[in-house]
Design an enzyme around this catalytic site. Structure first.
Site, PDB file in Angstrom:
ATOM      1  N   ILE A 121       0.842  -1.200   0.000  1.00 47.77           N
ATOM      2  CA  ILE A 121       0.000   0.000   0.000  1.00 47.77           C
ATOM      3  C   ILE A 121       0.881   1.256   0.000  1.00 47.77           C
ATOM      4  O   ILE A 121       0.573   2.248  -0.674  1.00 47.77           O
ATOM      5  CB  ILE A 121      -0.957  -0.005   1.211  1.00 47.77           C
ATOM      6  CG1 ILE A 121      -1.796  -1.290   1.208  1.00 47.77           C
ATOM      7  CG2 ILE A 121      -1.868   1.214   1.181  1.00 47.77           C
ATOM      8  CD1 ILE A 121      -2.564  -1.535   2.491  1.00 47.77           C
ATOM      9  N   SER A 162      -7.265  -0.590  10.470  1.00 49.96           N
ATOM     10  CA  SER A 162      -7.920  -1.697   9.765  1.00 49.96           C
ATOM     11  C   SER A 162      -9.354  -1.851  10.252  1.00 49.96           C
ATOM     12  O   SER A 162      -9.675  -1.539  11.410  1.00 49.96           O
ATOM     13  CB  SER A 162      -7.141  -2.975  10.068  1.00 49.96           C
ATOM     14  OG  SER A 162      -7.896  -4.111   9.725  1.00 49.96           O
ATOM     15  N   TYR A 170      -2.446  -9.300  15.867  1.00 52.55           N
ATOM     16  CA  TYR A 170      -2.311  -8.249  14.838  1.00 52.55           C
ATOM     17  C   TYR A 170      -3.414  -7.208  15.003  1.00 52.55           C
ATOM     18  O   TYR A 170      -3.153  -6.001  15.041  1.00 52.55           O
ATOM     19  CB  TYR A 170      -2.383  -8.857  13.429  1.00 52.55           C
ATOM     20  CG  TYR A 170      -2.611  -7.830  12.347  1.00 52.55           C
ATOM     21  CD1 TYR A 170      -1.581  -7.025  11.897  1.00 52.55           C
ATOM     22  CD2 TYR A 170      -3.886  -7.631  11.796  1.00 52.55           C
ATOM     23  CE1 TYR A 170      -1.796  -6.052  10.925  1.00 52.55           C
ATOM     24  CE2 TYR A 170      -4.108  -6.670  10.819  1.00 52.55           C
ATOM     25  CZ  TYR A 170      -3.063  -5.876  10.385  1.00 52.55           C
ATOM     26  OH  TYR A 170      -3.295  -4.912   9.429  1.00 52.55           O
ATOM     27  N   LYS A 230      -3.563  -2.852  16.232  1.00 51.56           N
ATOM     28  CA  LYS A 230      -4.199  -1.693  15.583  1.00 51.56           C
ATOM     29  C   LYS A 230      -5.074  -0.939  16.582  1.00 51.56           C
ATOM     30  O   LYS A 230      -5.113   0.289  16.599  1.00 51.56           O
ATOM     31  CB  LYS A 230      -5.013  -2.153  14.368  1.00 51.56           C
ATOM     32  CG  LYS A 230      -4.173  -2.750  13.243  1.00 51.56           C
ATOM     33  CD  LYS A 230      -3.241  -1.734  12.615  1.00 51.56           C
ATOM     34  CE  LYS A 230      -2.331  -2.334  11.558  1.00 51.56           C
ATOM     35  NZ  LYS A 230      -1.277  -1.405  11.116  1.00 51.56           N
TER      36      LYS A 230
END
Ligand code: NAD
Ligand code: UD1
Length: 342
Positions: free
Chosen positions: A12, A124, A149, A153
């Site tokens: 990205i 996310s 994970y 975030k």
């Protein structure tokens, strides 16, 4: 504007670097290349005729951060650098907290030392957790993601909120990505995962070029129209342009303070079987698949309400599923081994 892009050599990040240069921003990339190479940056320079200054360094390395912040006066930081494999995060949680959480704190501290206030963070849809109701709205509370994970975030978003409360100059934006796929329309830039891909599109594209025999569709008995999961897939160049929109929004709103979160998605749920059919149609290549057991941690269906980004940032996803598939195929067929041939 002059922008520091951490993780700018990644999937990205590289597309966003291109979008930034196309808008005449100056870009400095900071990346340790643990999941990338310099090849996409060289390709972007060739495509744009513009120079990208590159620092190879780790966001946890305070001296390396001070060197880059000392060498440049940045208007903003866009922070992509992170580890991102959900399955791996359950095996190596400490590595994920170390890079994603501690690394983000090191970066914010460096920004504070060097008086840089504007920060755009790669968040996310996973931050809404397992219990959220679709479509996801930014006003919903942060949830409890099932993976380390996802937890990183949520933690970084909390850290940004606490830092903003203590530092009235801070201007933070969390961009909550849904499922970015596709590649730049030139076929020069795309997603090049190391090892066996975890995500749907890179796996499917590698099946199509013959690197893998077939796709396993994880679960055919979800409570959806065709029994497979629904996701909100968006084109990576739309996502890249979401970052330039956020950067320009901060610049256009000098009074803005604190943090703001935006969903970046299309607002539509698309099934795994829809994706396979769309890819086959765009590429003309059949994709052998079989229905396999469900993957642990998968949710049946989620998609964005992306009205806030539209209203406040003037951003909407413009590219449709057909274009996402054409561009995925162009990238994969022109670069069957990703960037590794160079
Ligand atoms: P990527 O792995 O392609 O890019 C991450 C980049 O960060 C890589 O170039 C890697 O070398 C670099 N990096 C990792 N650790 C570093 C460190 N300690 N110091 C310096 N550089 C480091 O991943 P991506 O798909 O481009 O994701 C970018 C960001 O977006 C990540 O924060 C990810 O969590 C987030 N995100 C991605 C998705 C997705 O579907 N790809 C979805 C939601 C959020
Ligand atoms: C995953 C992560 C999410 C992360 C995102 C981007 C999980 C549970 N979630 O999202 O936290 O933000 O990646 O990195 O891992 N599928 C198959 N076969 C495959 C691969 C995927 O059928 O070989 C299906 C999955 O079951 C899912 C859909 O395709 O229904 C999309 O999967 P994927 O691309 O991995 O993204 P998410 O799971 O949505």
């Amino acid at each position: 504007m002059k922008v520091l892009v951490t993780g700018g050599a990644g999937y990205i990040g590289s597309h966003t670097v291109l979008a930034l240069l196309q808008q005449d921003h100056q870009v400095v990339v900071f990346d340790n290349l643990c999941n990338a190479s310099e090849v996409p940056l060289a390709r972007i320079e060739a495509m744009t005729g513009k120079h990208i200054e590159f620092f190879r360094g780790d966001i946890r390395d305070v001296a390396a951060l001070d060197a880059v912040f000392g060498a440049h006066q940045f208007d903003a930081v866009i922070h992509f650098a992170a580890l991102k494999a959900v399955g791996e995060s359950t095996q190596k949680p400490l590595a994920y907290y170390q890079t994603n959480v501690h690394g983000s704190v090191c970066l914010l501290e460096a920004m504070q030392r060097h008086q840089v206030t504007d920060f755009i963070f790669s968040s996310s849809a996973t931050v809404y957790g397992e219990l959220a109701i679709v479509p996801y709205l930014e006003s919903m509370p942060l949830g409890s993601p099932s993976s380390p994970y996802g937890a990183t975030k949520v933690m970084v978003e909390r850290i940004m909120a606490d830092y903003a409360a203590a530092n009235p100059e801070f201007r933070g934006v969390s961009l909550r990505y849904f499922n970015p796929i596709g590649a730049h329309e030139s076929g020069n830039l795309g997603e090049d995962p190391k090892g066996i891909p975890n995500n749907l599109l890179p796996y499917l594209a590698q099946v199509a070029v013959g690197r893998r025999t077939h796709l396993s569709v994880f679960g055919g008995d979800y409570p959806t129209q065709d029994g497979t999961c629904l996701r909100d897939y968006l084109h990576v160049m739309d996502l890249a342009e979401g970052h330039t929109a956020a950067l320009n929004w901060l610049a256009d709103h000098p009074q803005q303070r604190g943090i703001e979160a935006f969903n970046l998605g299309t607002g539509q749920g698309v099934s795994v079987l829809d994706i396979i059919a769309a890819f086959e149609q765009a590429s003309g290549v059949p994709v052998p698949y079989e229905i396999a057991p469900r993957r642990a941690g998968d949710l049946a269906a989620f998609w964005a309400n992306a009205d806030k980004a539209s209203t406040m940032l003037g951003w909407q996803a413009k590219r449709n599923l057909t274009q996402m598939m054409h561009d995925t195929w162009r990238w994969q067929s022109q670069n069957p081994s990703g960037y590794s041939e160079e």
